[in-house]
Design a protein around this motif. Structure first.
Motif, mmCIF file in Angstrom:
data_model
loop_
_atom_site.group_PDB
_atom_site.id
_atom_site.type_symbol
_atom_site.label_atom_id
_atom_site.label_comp_id
_atom_site.label_asym_id
_atom_site.label_seq_id
_atom_site.Cartn_x
_atom_site.Cartn_y
_atom_site.Cartn_z
ATOM 1 N N ARG A 16 0.830 -1.170 0.033
ATOM 2 C CA ARG A 16 0.021 -0.004 -0.134
ATOM 3 C C ARG A 16 0.883 1.289 -0.114
ATOM 4 O O ARG A 16 0.759 2.207 -0.641
ATOM 5 N N ARG A 17 1.837 1.182 0.820
ATOM 6 C CA ARG A 17 2.913 2.483 0.898
ATOM 7 C C ARG A 17 3.608 2.608 -0.474
ATOM 8 O O ARG A 17 3.723 3.675 -0.914
ATOM 9 N N LEU A 18 4.002 1.678 -1.091
ATOM 10 C CA LEU A 18 4.715 1.528 -2.260
ATOM 11 C C LEU A 18 4.057 1.868 -3.477
ATOM 12 O O LEU A 18 4.464 2.084 -4.548
ATOM 13 N N TRP A 19 2.569 1.403 -3.378
ATOM 14 C CA TRP A 19 2.028 1.401 -4.681
ATOM 15 C C TRP A 19 2.021 2.451 -5.748
ATOM 16 O O TRP A 19 2.179 2.493 -6.759
ATOM 17 N N PRO A 20 1.931 3.699 -5.245
ATOM 18 C CA PRO A 20 1.825 4.847 -6.223
ATOM 19 C C PRO A 20 3.152 5.128 -6.992
ATOM 20 O O PRO A 20 3.263 5.657 -7.849
#
Length: 153
Positions: A121-125
């Motif tokens: 979720r943190r890395l997704w962007p």
């Protein structure tokens, strides 16, 4: 230069090759015109490799319990590049490993073994992924479309 349906010579990756049109219908090819694949006038929908490619999507982000620290070595089925070792404490290695697993996973078990839900979720962007893969994950997990909240400090 425009040529008709007869066999003709064309440069292909620096080599001369014979080009024969399919079927009996008269076709004309304009060899001097470049095809702009980004304009939508290129390959028909569904005919590109990425359109046929099988991608795996987890059932729930909470199912992803992969490692979050240390050095890991991915299975050869996921990373056959020669160096499949990643230091998860290094931001660049962490991102590259997530991209590799998402692109190459053959099963949900691969995802659950190597990915961690909150880390994804943190890395997704910032992950560099094929558009179709990104769309499949975001359709299942709409929360991935909004950036994670940063702590006020």
């Amino acid at each position: 230069m425009t040529i008709g349906p007869q066999a003709h010579r064309r440069r292909f990756y620096g080599r001369q090759v014979d080009v024969m049109p399919a079927g009996d219908a008269a076709q004309t090819y304009d060899l001097d015109q470049e095809v702009d694949m980004s304009s939508g006038n290129g390959a028909p929908p569904g005919s590109r490799y990425v359109d046929q490619r099988h991608f795996v999507v987890a059932a729930a982000l909470s199912d992803l319990h992969g490692p979050v620290r240390g050095v890991v070595t991915l299975d050869r089925s996921l990373d056959w590049s020669g160096d499949s070792t990643y230091d998860l404490d290094d931001a660049g290695d962490l991102q590259l490993m997530y991209q590799t697993v998402l692109n190459q996973a053959n099963s949900v078990a691969d995802l659950c073994r190597w990915l961690h839900g909150p880390t994804l979720r943190r890395l997704w962007p910032n992950l560099w992924l094929p558009a179709r893969l990104r769309a499949l994950w975001q359709a299942r997990f709409p929360e991935l479309t909004t950036p994670p909240q940063t702590l006020a400090g």
